[in-house]
Design an enzyme around this catalytic site. Structure first.
Site, PDB file in Angstrom:
ATOM      1  N   ARG A   1       4.418 -12.778   9.928  1.00 53.30           N
ATOM      2  CA  ARG A   1       5.137 -11.541   9.613  1.00 53.30           C
ATOM      3  C   ARG A   1       6.435 -11.483  10.410  1.00 53.30           C
ATOM      4  O   ARG A   1       6.568 -12.115  11.452  1.00 53.30           O
ATOM      5  CB  ARG A   1       4.260 -10.310   9.833  1.00 53.30           C
ATOM      6  CG  ARG A   1       3.757 -10.097  11.233  1.00 53.30           C
ATOM      7  CD  ARG A   1       2.649  -9.038  11.276  1.00 53.30           C
ATOM      8  NE  ARG A   1       3.074  -7.744  10.758  1.00 53.30           N
ATOM      9  CZ  ARG A   1       2.441  -7.088   9.772  1.00 53.30           C
ATOM     10  NH1 ARG A   1       1.400  -7.601   9.182  1.00 53.30           N
ATOM     11  NH2 ARG A   1       2.879  -5.929   9.382  1.00 53.30           N
TER      12      ARG A   1
ATOM     13  N   LYS B   1       3.986   0.899   9.408  1.00 49.09           N
ATOM     14  CA  LYS B   1       4.163   2.170   8.723  1.00 49.09           C
ATOM     15  C   LYS B   1       3.490   3.307   9.478  1.00 49.09           C
ATOM     16  O   LYS B   1       3.985   4.427   9.493  1.00 49.09           O
ATOM     17  CB  LYS B   1       3.593   2.083   7.303  1.00 49.09           C
ATOM     18  CG  LYS B   1       4.535   1.420   6.329  1.00 49.09           C
ATOM     19  CD  LYS B   1       3.912   1.311   4.957  1.00 49.09           C
ATOM     20  CE  LYS B   1       2.964   0.130   4.904  1.00 49.09           C
ATOM     21  NZ  LYS B   1       2.380  -0.089   3.593  1.00 49.09           N
TER      22      LYS B   1
ATOM     23  N   GLU C   1       0.879  -1.159   0.000  1.00 49.83           N
ATOM     24  CA  GLU C   1       0.000   0.000   0.000  1.00 49.83           C
ATOM     25  C   GLU C   1       0.922   1.216   0.000  1.00 49.83           C
ATOM     26  O   GLU C   1       1.791   1.320   0.870  1.00 49.83           O
ATOM     27  CB  GLU C   1      -0.853  -0.027   1.276  1.00 49.83           C
ATOM     28  CG  GLU C   1      -1.992   0.945   1.231  1.00 49.83           C
ATOM     29  CD  GLU C   1      -2.820   0.946   2.515  1.00 49.83           C
ATOM     30  OE1 GLU C   1      -2.768  -0.046   3.272  1.00 49.83           O
ATOM     31  OE2 GLU C   1      -3.487   1.957   2.734  1.00 49.83           O
TER      32      GLU C   1
END
Ligand code: ATP
Ligand code: MG
Length: 551
Positions: free
Chosen positions: A257, A267, A33
């Site tokens: 992850r 982020k 993204e």
């Protein structure tokens, strides 16, 4: 024989799919993204997606998952592309989920026509209240039984901008009693009057991740869509949309992850550190971003090696950042140019050195690399060594310089401490020493066995440089597990700026080169350097000093 590495679970799946003929070739994608810079967690995903495709002669698409117009920016798009290339990967096609807005709209219309989607007038709060709990079924929305015609009309009017934000949503009609909460009539579209970085003001309805992602995969004929574990419960929905729309059967697979000690990896949090100026930018060398690591002096090879060593877990875990440091240290040991830099200088005067004489000493650039060649280092009668490389009286096993003790100056001569000069407070201001002319490295006929070797610089030739020494950005190992806000856990001493004295060869330093300041660590030139004002970043120390100090 080479060590045969066993296949990870994704490689096993791919091999099976190729062997059975389910797929002729594989196509993966990396779907960032564009709402921030990539971090080391993304590097893991990049290495996995591109690495898997490469291994099986497949391809990888880069797809910007830009379905949320509010947080996205073209600056991020450029940085992401740059980082992937720097890591050493090439994508086949570059796509944007926003390219598919038209197709996704048509898919939604098709589901409405099949009686599988409806426009809901309920507010977000009402929808949440009707959702039920994992042990209790949800309640049907009063708008669930709208006719196909009514839904088609309302959805088109949503698209045409006739309703306000939050007034209506489009939901999939799946199963309000499903034990999987994701299947309780999930949202497909919401109204948002926002400017999109690519489609501008063309759209005022935007698809939700769950409706956009799988359909984008299917449009591109992605064979293996790899994401992180938190999406496991979304997989039935991913499959449901693809089945109802009879699309290419892309499949989703999940892995754990990457989490690192002493690091945050979201982020959203990294953006806060940037915006609130806890760091100087996304590429601050303390940031766990790819651009931060690059500026710090990390190499793509070391990051790929790290991702490889971490492997692919199917359970959440926390990886020790020391493993990453191990990987960069190992690579830099092989490629870094050796230079001598004195950080905390004390002057040594060689009393028997011929006045005004300067010797050009040859020194190896890298003993690990026979092609690295030599450089010359000026040696004169006044030198700097590190203050803590001298003691007036040497205790046992102290092999550095002391009164009456011999030591070798790297690539130069053997010297012996003779006397010291002190200031009024008793601090040593100068050391007097003598040298053995016949002890020059490479042609040493002194016959002396000397234990210690010190780095040094010639005082008159030394170049003053600035060094930025970095420490962990956070003070605790598991930042995510703390009850405190992550910003309260910042290490106030994560940056120390010091001056040091370098051998003149460093005047030719450039940003693509990596250096080992002997006995000190690995360093790289920072982009803030101007002319002869040289600024170096410490990439990593020579040894893991953190573990010891923390005890
Ligand atoms: P963040 O929470 O940091 O914003 P994200 O998952 O929202 O991360 P995306 O841009 O959506 O970021 O992620 C792109 C790809 O990278 C996704 O496939 C995602 O699963 C993967 N990814 C993100 N963070 C990690 C991580 N820590 N470890 C492994 N893969 C990750
Ligand atoms: Mg995301």
């Amino acid at each position: 024989m080479d060590e045969v590495k066993s296949l990870n679970f994704l490689e096993e799946i791919v091999e099976k799919d190729l062997a059975s003929g389910k797929h002729q070739s594989i196509l993966t994608r990396f779907p960032p993204e564009p709402n921030g810079y990539l971090h080391i967690g993304h590097a893991k995903s990049i290495c996995l997606n591109f690495g898997l495709a490469k291994r099986y002669n497949g391809k990888t698409n880069l797809r910007f998952d830009d379905t949320n117009p509010v947080t996205e920016d073209t600056e991020y798009v450029e940085s992401i592309k740059n980082d992937i290339k720097w890591l050493g990967f090439e994508w086949a096609d570059e796509f944007y989920a926003s390219d598919y807005f038209g197709k996704l709209y048509d898919f939604a219309v098709e589901l409405i026509k099949q009686g599988l989607a409806y426009v809901d007038d309920s507010t977000a709060e009402q929808i949440a209240a009707m959702k039920g709990t994992p042990t209790e079924p949800g309640k049907d929305s009063p708008y669930r039984s709208r006719t196909v015609e009514e839904n088609l009309d309302l959805f088109e009017r949503m698209k045409n901008g006739e309703f306000k934000e939050g007034e209506k949503t489009l939901r999939a009609k799946v199963d309000m009693a499903s034990p999987n909460m994701q299947l309780r009539d999930p949202l497909m579209y919401r109204i948002k009057f926002a400017h999109h970085h690519r489609t501008g003001n063309q759209w005022c309805i935007y698809p939700m991740y769950d409706f956009a992602h799988g359909q984008s995969d299917a449009i591109e004929h992605i064979t293996h869509s790899i994401c992180t574990l938190e999406f496991s419960s979304h997989r039935p929905l991913y499959d449901w949309f693809i089945q109802q729309l009879s699309l290419f059967p892309s499949h989703q697979y999940e892995f754990a992850r990457l989490n690192l000690t002493y690091t945050v990896m979201s982020k959203r949090k990294l953006l806060q550190l940037v915006n609130e100026k806890h760091v100087t930018g996304w590429d601050d060398p303390r940031m766990p971003t790819i651009s931060g690591f690059r500026r710090r002096g990390y190499t793509p090879e070391s990051i790929r090696e790290f991702c490889d060593r971490v492997g692919i877990a199917q359970r959440e875990n926390l990886i020790d950042v020391a493993l990453l440091e191990f990987c960069i240290r190992e690579h830099l040991n092989r490629i870094a140019q050796r230079r001598m830099v004195v950080f905390d200088p004390v002057k040594v005067v060689i009393t028997n050195w011929p006045a005004g004489k300067v010797d050009e000493i040859e020194s190896e650039n890298n003993p690990e690399d026979e092609n690295a060649g030599n450089r010359t280092v000026p040696f004169s009668g006044e030198l700097y060594i590190e203050r803590d490389d001298f003691m007036e009286e040497a205790p046992k096993k102290y092999f550095r310089l002391a009164i009456g003790q011999y030591v070798r100056l790297k690539s130069g001569y053997v010297i012996k401490g003779e006397s010291v000069t002190k200031d009024a407070d008793g601090n040593i201001t100068e050391i007097q020493a003598t040298y053995l002319p016949e002890s020059r490295s490479g042609s040493d006929t002194s016959g002396l066995k000397v234990q210690g070797t010190l780095h040094w610089v010639s005082a008159q030739h030394a170049v003053k440089i600035t060094v930025r020494e970095y420490d962990r950005l956070f003070q605790v190992e598991n930042v995510g597990a703390s009850d405190l806000d992550f910003k309260e856990l910042l290490n106030p001493n994560s940056l120390k700026v010091v001056e040091a004295y370098a051998e003149p060869a460093l005047l030719k330093a450039h940003g693509d080169e990596r250096y080992q300041f002997m006995r000190k660590g690995y360093f790289t030139l920072d982009k803030d350097s101007k002319g002869t004002d040289l600024i170096f970043n410490r990439t990593v120390g020579l040894k893991d000093t953190w573990a010891k100090a923390a005890k």
